[in-house]
Design a protein around this motif. Structure first.
Motif, PDB file in Angstrom:
ATOM      1  N   GLU A 180      42.345  45.420  34.312  1.00 44.77           N
ATOM      2  CA  GLU A 180      42.820  46.211  33.174  1.00 44.77           C
ATOM      3  C   GLU A 180      42.480  45.517  31.863  1.00 44.77           C
ATOM      4  N   GLN A 181      41.937  46.290  30.932  1.00 49.76           N
ATOM      5  CA  GLN A 181      41.613  45.741  29.607  1.00 49.76           C
ATOM      6  C   GLN A 181      42.905  45.436  28.853  1.00 49.76           C
ATOM      7  N   PRO A 182      43.048  44.238  28.310  1.00 52.02           N
ATOM      8  CA  PRO A 182      44.265  43.918  27.546  1.00 52.02           C
ATOM      9  C   PRO A 182      44.393  44.843  26.333  1.00 52.02           C
ATOM     10  N   HIS A 183      45.631  45.247  26.062  1.00 52.30           N
ATOM     11  CA  HIS A 183      45.857  46.148  24.925  1.00 52.30           C
ATOM     12  C   HIS A 183      46.870  45.574  23.950  1.00 52.30           C
ATOM     13  N   GLY A 184      46.922  44.270  23.871  1.00 52.70           N
ATOM     14  CA  GLY A 184      47.806  43.636  22.897  1.00 52.70           C
ATOM     15  C   GLY A 184      49.182  43.330  23.438  1.00 52.70           C
ATOM     16  N   LYS A 204      34.541  31.627  37.776  1.00 49.61           N
ATOM     17  CA  LYS A 204      33.975  32.915  37.401  1.00 49.61           C
ATOM     18  C   LYS A 204      34.195  33.930  38.515  1.00 49.61           C
ATOM     19  N   VAL A 205      34.246  35.193  38.122  1.00 49.99           N
ATOM     20  CA  VAL A 205      34.353  36.289  39.076  1.00 49.99           C
ATOM     21  C   VAL A 205      33.338  37.355  38.693  1.00 49.99           C
ATOM     22  N   ALA A 206      33.052  38.228  39.643  1.00 49.83           N
ATOM     23  CA  ALA A 206      32.179  39.371  39.372  1.00 49.83           C
ATOM     24  C   ALA A 206      32.778  40.584  40.060  1.00 49.83           C
ATOM     25  N   GLY A 264      28.607  43.571  39.050  1.00 49.73           N
ATOM     26  CA  GLY A 264      28.676  43.234  37.638  1.00 49.73           C
ATOM     27  C   GLY A 264      28.315  41.791  37.368  1.00 49.73           C
ATOM     28  N   PRO A 265      28.165  41.443  36.103  1.00 50.06           N
ATOM     29  CA  PRO A 265      27.857  40.047  35.746  1.00 50.06           C
ATOM     30  C   PRO A 265      29.041  39.136  36.035  1.00 50.06           C
ATOM     31  N   ALA A 266      28.765  37.867  36.311  1.00 53.09           N
ATOM     32  CA  ALA A 266      29.824  36.878  36.527  1.00 53.09           C
ATOM     33  C   ALA A 266      30.439  36.519  35.176  1.00 53.09           C
ATOM     34  N   VAL A 267      31.769  36.544  35.131  1.00 53.27           N
ATOM     35  CA  VAL A 267      32.493  36.295  33.879  1.00 53.27           C
ATOM     36  C   VAL A 267      33.708  35.425  34.185  1.00 53.27           C
ATOM     37  N   ALA A 268      34.330  34.915  33.143  1.00 53.51           N
ATOM     38  CA  ALA A 268      35.597  34.204  33.312  1.00 53.51           C
ATOM     39  C   ALA A 268      36.643  35.186  33.842  1.00 53.51           C
ATOM     40  N   ALA A 272      37.325  39.821  33.640  1.00 51.70           N
ATOM     41  CA  ALA A 272      36.896  40.606  34.810  1.00 51.70           C
ATOM     42  C   ALA A 272      36.765  42.091  34.456  1.00 51.70           C
ATOM     43  N   TRP A 273      37.625  42.574  33.559  1.00 51.08           N
ATOM     44  CA  TRP A 273      37.562  43.988  33.167  1.00 51.08           C
ATOM     45  C   TRP A 273      36.227  44.306  32.485  1.00 51.08           C
ATOM     46  N   VAL A 274      35.624  43.306  31.808  1.00 46.16           N
ATOM     47  CA  VAL A 274      34.325  43.524  31.168  1.00 46.16           C
ATOM     48  C   VAL A 274      33.253  43.713  32.245  1.00 46.16           C
ATOM     49  N   SER A 275      33.320  42.901  33.299  1.00 47.21           N
ATOM     50  CA  SER A 275      32.378  43.047  34.410  1.00 47.21           C
ATOM     51  C   SER A 275      32.502  44.439  35.020  1.00 47.21           C
TER      52      SER A 275
END
Length: 401
Positions: A180-184, A204-206, A264-268, A272-275
């Motif tokens: 889930e994308q953080p929403h503040g 990292k995760v993907a 998806g790309p590997a990210v911190a 993970a939501w960006v991936s």
């Protein structure tokens, strides 16, 4: 049909033992328990703990209770045994929570039965009880210890199933938090969620999405992946494999062979939501362009395209602003000039021979088209800002088909 716990004991051989044996056993319980506990501590490594520790106290209490139950069964074979059953099931749950195994638990029961059986025989012989009770006494000891062991194992397995259920619920909660994308709104730290889920946070995760595979856990190559269904799709958060991407990519490719999927790309972990966003954009574009199903998209290799797809609405405005002068031309001429512009922008020296070679046309034709472009764009072809915007607009147009 459900069998009451006491039935296991009621069907035993205690009917063949003299009721007086219970009275003979009771005053010797503490001494026999001490012998049992000492033997168990010597022979079963998991129970080599001080007697004043929680393990030692549980061991002594359980040995005493087992003998009190044996005495009760001798005196009243049909009596309810539920109170003892509850104790030994609780003992099994405690053993699980303390990280011990059913192997150790059953070994302790066997050692206790051996010591108890020998001491029971001594009691019968000292009391000059009939020799005919030797066989039923031996059978009673074996029946008793098997029943107690089974009840303890039931408690152990029940605690294990409950814990595994808790872990799975916590893993689903962790997966949701990662995706889930953080929403503040402040959320529970990922480290806390991961500890509760018994899932060490990797560097990292993907994200992997497999179209139409909800419920198909077998499509995920790592057993420690976090897996959740999203509609008809299966979404997995994969820890980046040792050694990085290529080896892991091949494992994923083999696992999803024949399905439409995107890695998806590997990210911190906190990204993970960006991936997942990258994966969704790539899969939606794959569907919208009518590309064939059954392939794995490696999204990390096409991040520039995914970036443009993420701003598709703005991209249309950019197209209008940068390439709008081509819209008033006949379609064929507009297409030729657009490909010439892209060849120019992608060339190293931005010369007519380079453009001609890229397009497979005569240099004179390339020069003619370049003059037309220079006129249409009012001399802005030399402006770095215009060139950057025009190249983005051309790539966006190509992605939109």
């Amino acid at each position: 049909m459900h069998q009451p716990p006491g039935d296991t004991f009621a069907r035993g051989p205690w009917h063949e033992l003299p009721a007086a044996f219970g009275a003979l056993l009771r005053p010797r319980i503490d001494a026999i328990a001490a012998s049992m506990v000492e033997a168990i501590r010597q022979e079963v490594p998991a129970y080599r703990r001080p007697l004043d520790s929680s393990v030692g106290r549980d061991l002594v209490a359980s040995a005493c209770r087992a003998m009190r139950q044996f005495a009760e069964l001798t005196e009243a074979p049909e009596s309810s045994q539920d109170h003892h059953v509850r104790h030994f099931r609780h003992l099994g749950r405690v053993e699980f929570r303390n990280g011990r195994t059913t192997d150790g638990l059953q070994a302790a029961f066997r050692v206790g039965a051996r010591v108890g059986g020998r001491r029971y025989a001594e009691i019968a012989r000292t009391a000059s009880l009939p020799t005919e009770i030797v066989l039923p006494l031996h059978e009673a000891v074996l029946t008793h210890i098997n029943a107690l062991s089974n009840e303890a194992v039931k408690g152990f397995v029940a605690a294990q199933a409950h814990a595994e259920g808790e872990v799975q619920r916590n893993r689903r909660a962790l997966a949701q938090a990662l995706l889930e994308q953080p929403h503040g709104t402040p959320r529970e730290p990922l480290g806390t969620l991961a500890a509760r889920a018994r899932w060490p946070l990797p560097a990292k995760v993907a994200c992997l999405v497999v179209r139409g595979a909800a419920g198909s856990r077998g499509t995920v190559p790592w057993p420690d992946a976090l897996v959740v269904p999203r509609g008809a799709d299966l979404v997995a958060v994969l820890p980046e494999p040792p050694g990085g991407g290529p080896a892991g990519t091949e494992e994923v490719r083999a696992a999803v062979r024949g399905r439409t999927a995107a890695l998806g790309p590997a990210v911190a972990p906190q990204d993970a939501w960006v991936s997942l966003l990258c994966v969704r954009l790539a899969l939606n574009h794959h569907r919208d362009t009518g590309a064939p199903d059954g392939e794995l998209l490696i999204v990390g290799d096409r991040l520039a395209d995914v970036h443009l797809l993420g701003g598709a609405h703005i991209g249309r405005l950019l197209e209008d602003r940068m390439l709008g002068v081509l819209d008033g031309l006949p379609a064929g001429r507009a297409a030729r000039l657009a490909e010439t512009l892209e060849a120019l922008l992608m060339s190293w020296g931005r010369t007519a021979p380079e453009v001609a070679q890229t397009l497979g046309i005569h240099p004179q034709t390339a020069r003619k088209r370049l003059r037309q472009l220079d006129a249409l764009f009012d001399g802005r072809l030399a402006d770095p800002g215009f060139r950057f915007g025009a190249l983005l607009a051309l790539r966006t147009r190509a992605l939109r088909g």
